[in-house]
Design a protein around this motif. Structure first.
Motif, PDB file in Angstrom:
ATOM      1  N   LEU A   1      61.558  70.689  14.466  1.00  0.00           N
ATOM      2  CA  LEU A   1      62.332  70.653  13.231  1.00  0.00           C
ATOM      3  C   LEU A   1      62.684  72.101  12.915  1.00  0.00           C
ATOM      4  CD1 LEU A   1      63.454  69.231  10.705  1.00  0.00           C
ATOM      5  CD2 LEU A   1      61.183  69.479   9.668  1.00  0.00           C
ATOM      6  N   PHE A   2      63.981  72.386  12.822  1.00  0.00           N
ATOM      7  CA  PHE A   2      64.391  73.772  12.607  1.00  0.00           C
ATOM      8  C   PHE A   2      65.515  73.850  11.588  1.00  0.00           C
ATOM      9  CE2 PHE A   2      67.116  72.219  16.005  1.00  0.00           C
ATOM     10  CZ  PHE A   2      68.364  72.765  15.727  1.00  0.00           C
ATOM     11  N   VAL A   3      65.705  75.054  11.073  1.00  0.00           N
ATOM     12  CA  VAL A   3      66.837  75.338  10.208  1.00  0.00           C
ATOM     13  C   VAL A   3      67.737  76.333  10.920  1.00  0.00           C
ATOM     14  CG1 VAL A   3      65.663  74.879   8.027  1.00  0.00           C
ATOM     15  CG2 VAL A   3      65.555  77.171   9.019  1.00  0.00           C
ATOM     16  N   ALA A   4      69.016  76.315  10.580  1.00  0.00           N
ATOM     17  CA  ALA A   4      69.963  77.275  11.128  1.00  0.00           C
ATOM     18  C   ALA A   4      71.017  77.561  10.069  1.00  0.00           C
ATOM     19  CB  ALA A   4      70.612  76.748  12.414  1.00  0.00           C
ATOM     20  N   VAL A   5      71.635  78.715  10.179  1.00  0.00           N
ATOM     21  CA  VAL A   5      72.641  79.136   9.206  1.00  0.00           C
ATOM     22  C   VAL A   5      73.980  79.342   9.900  1.00  0.00           C
ATOM     23  CG1 VAL A   5      73.310  80.852   7.482  1.00  0.00           C
ATOM     24  CG2 VAL A   5      70.895  80.252   7.773  1.00  0.00           C
ATOM     25  N   VAL A   6      74.995  78.673   9.383  1.00  0.00           N
ATOM     26  CA  VAL A   6      76.377  78.878   9.815  1.00  0.00           C
ATOM     27  C   VAL A   6      76.921  80.027   8.958  1.00  0.00           C
ATOM     28  CG1 VAL A   6      78.660  77.826  10.009  1.00  0.00           C
ATOM     29  CG2 VAL A   6      76.611  76.463  10.457  1.00  0.00           C
ATOM     30  N   GLN A   7      76.972  81.218   9.557  1.00  0.00           N
ATOM     31  CA  GLN A   7      77.432  82.415   8.841  1.00  0.00           C
ATOM     32  C   GLN A   7      78.824  82.801   9.320  1.00  0.00           C
ATOM     33  OE1 GLN A   7      76.110  84.851   6.268  1.00  0.00           O
ATOM     34  NE2 GLN A   7      78.341  84.942   6.512  1.00  0.00           N
ATOM     35  N   PRO A   8      79.853  82.467   8.527  1.00  0.00           N
ATOM     36  CA  PRO A   8      81.208  82.820   8.955  1.00  0.00           C
ATOM     37  C   PRO A   8      81.571  84.254   8.601  1.00  0.00           C
ATOM     38  CG  PRO A   8      81.229  81.171   7.175  1.00  0.00           C
ATOM     39  CD  PRO A   8      79.839  81.699   7.309  1.00  0.00           C
ATOM     40  N   ALA A   9      82.447  84.806   9.410  1.00  0.00           N
ATOM     41  CA  ALA A   9      83.143  86.034   9.031  1.00  0.00           C
ATOM     42  C   ALA A   9      84.364  85.647   8.207  1.00  0.00           C
ATOM     43  CB  ALA A   9      83.563  86.812  10.275  1.00  0.00           C
ATOM     44  N   ASP A  10      85.005  86.617   7.600  1.00  0.00           N
ATOM     45  CA  ASP A  10      86.161  86.292   6.763  1.00  0.00           C
ATOM     46  C   ASP A  10      87.374  85.853   7.573  1.00  0.00           C
ATOM     47  OD1 ASP A  10      86.637  88.769   7.849  1.00  0.00           O
ATOM     48  OD2 ASP A  10      86.889  89.811   5.928  1.00  0.00           O
ATOM     49  N   ASP A  11      87.307  85.974   8.898  1.00  0.00           N
ATOM     50  CA  ASP A  11      88.399  85.478   9.742  1.00  0.00           C
ATOM     51  C   ASP A  11      88.107  84.088  10.305  1.00  0.00           C
ATOM     52  OD1 ASP A  11      86.472  85.982  11.651  1.00  0.00           O
ATOM     53  OD2 ASP A  11      87.568  87.584  12.665  1.00  0.00           O
ATOM     54  N   GLY A  12      86.998  83.482   9.872  1.00  0.00           N
ATOM     55  CA  GLY A  12      86.670  82.120  10.294  1.00  0.00           C
ATOM     56  C   GLY A  12      85.746  82.020  11.485  1.00  0.00           C
ATOM     57  N   ARG A  13      85.496  83.109  12.189  1.00  0.00           N
ATOM     58  CA  ARG A  13      84.570  83.066  13.317  1.00  0.00           C
ATOM     59  C   ARG A  13      83.126  82.993  12.813  1.00  0.00           C
ATOM     60  NH1 ARG A  13      85.787  88.208  16.750  1.00  0.00           N
ATOM     61  NH2 ARG A  13      86.059  89.069  14.635  1.00  0.00           N
ATOM     62  N   LEU A  14      82.243  82.456  13.647  1.00  0.00           N
ATOM     63  CA  LEU A  14      80.850  82.252  13.262  1.00  0.00           C
ATOM     64  C   LEU A  14      79.919  83.199  14.021  1.00  0.00           C
ATOM     65  CD1 LEU A  14      80.644  78.340  13.164  1.00  0.00           C
ATOM     66  CD2 LEU A  14      81.323  79.925  11.356  1.00  0.00           C
ATOM     67  N   THR A  15      78.837  83.581  13.354  1.00  0.00           N
ATOM     68  CA  THR A  15      77.859  84.502  13.924  1.00  0.00           C
ATOM     69  C   THR A  15      76.891  83.761  14.836  1.00  0.00           C
ATOM     70  OG1 THR A  15      77.956  85.819  11.892  1.00  0.00           O
ATOM     71  CG2 THR A  15      76.099  86.223  13.386  1.00  0.00           C
ATOM     72  N   VAL A  16      76.734  84.241  16.058  1.00  0.00           N
ATOM     73  CA  VAL A  16      75.714  83.736  16.972  1.00  0.00           C
ATOM     74  C   VAL A  16      74.920  84.920  17.491  1.00  0.00           C
ATOM     75  CG1 VAL A  16      77.008  81.680  17.651  1.00  0.00           C
ATOM     76  CG2 VAL A  16      77.295  83.795  18.957  1.00  0.00           C
TER      77      VAL A  16
END
Length: 244
Positions: free
Chosen positions: A94-109
């Motif tokens: 069981l895990f949590v994750a964060v979808v962190q977008p940049a202001d151009d719509g790309r996501l942080t991995v």
């Protein structure tokens, strides 16, 4: 439960989430011995592994048309070794994750560093849920707090928990369930700068960062540009984000 992307990963749509604590399934003597043996082999291969507290997922059920119930038990990381023990009780992560977008719509991995349990793997910021101390149980607020800590510890972005929105729940090929939170967008240079500041501070203390690299990706096609494997949920999550 709706498949989306690779057949082994599901997106679990819901607007209500309930977490119910239960006892760990009983282990026979042979199963416990086999689990301990697998865990000890893993530690010999990677001495940085730590048998700390972890919430093990026991079951996933629907709660009406729009609800989801996750049943969990207090365990430690060594219980993950049961997946390699034939005939043992089924426990998933069981895990949590964060979808962190940049202001151009790309996501942080981020790419997991060599000292972690899965070196070289790309994933969203996040981690295994830890059970609360004492008699307190888990709820959505506790998961949100944990997600905010993971985001700060892995990327340097200090988003407050109340700014995170529960966005999606996934179930992976091994049955592990991820509760994903959406963070407010940040400028791309700021995301890279905050990560660089975090790495500099941890290196100065003699610590290894959990991510040895971060990148911004905008679509499933971008995953092919990342050197190394990525976690199973990443492709369908990127596609779902792009579609919505």
């Amino acid at each position: 439960m709706t498949a989306h992307g690779p057949a082994t990963v599901e997106l679990l749509p819901a607007v209500r989430l309930r977490l119910v604590e239960t006892a760990l399934p009983a282990l026979s003597g042979p199963h416990r011995s086999a689990m301990d043996e697998v865990w000890e082999e893993s530690v010999r291969a990677n001495p940085a592994l730590f048998d700390g507290p972890a919430a093990a997922l026991v079951g996933v059920e629907r709660d009406g048309a729009d609800g989801l119930v996750l049943t969990w038990a207090r365990a430690t990381y060594r219980y993950r070794a049961l997946r390699h023990v034939p005939g043992s009780p089924t426990l998933s992560s069981l895990f949590v994750a964060v979808v962190q977008p940049a202001d151009d719509g790309r996501l942080t991995v981020g790419r997991m560093s060599p000292s972690t349990a899965v070196p070289g793997r790309w994933q969203l910021p996040g981690g295994t849920v830890e059970p609360p101390a004492g008699p307190h149980g888990l709820d959505l607020a506790a998961l949100r707090d944990h997600a905010a800590r993971e985001l700060a510890e892995e990327t340097g972005s200090d988003t407050q928990p109340e700014a995170l929105t529960w966005w999606l729940t996934t179930r992976g090929e091994r049955g592990g369930v991820g509760v994903l939170f959406l963070a407010p967008p940040r400028p791309a240079p700021e995301l890279y700068d905050r990560y660089a500041e975090l790495v500099a501070a941890e290196t100065a203390r003699g610590d290894d960062p959990e991510f040895d690299r971060i990148e911004l990706v905008g679509s499933p096609a971008d995953l092919s540009t990342l050197p190394g494997p990525h976690v199973d949920y990443l492709h369908p999550v990127l596609r779902h984000y792009a579609d919505n």
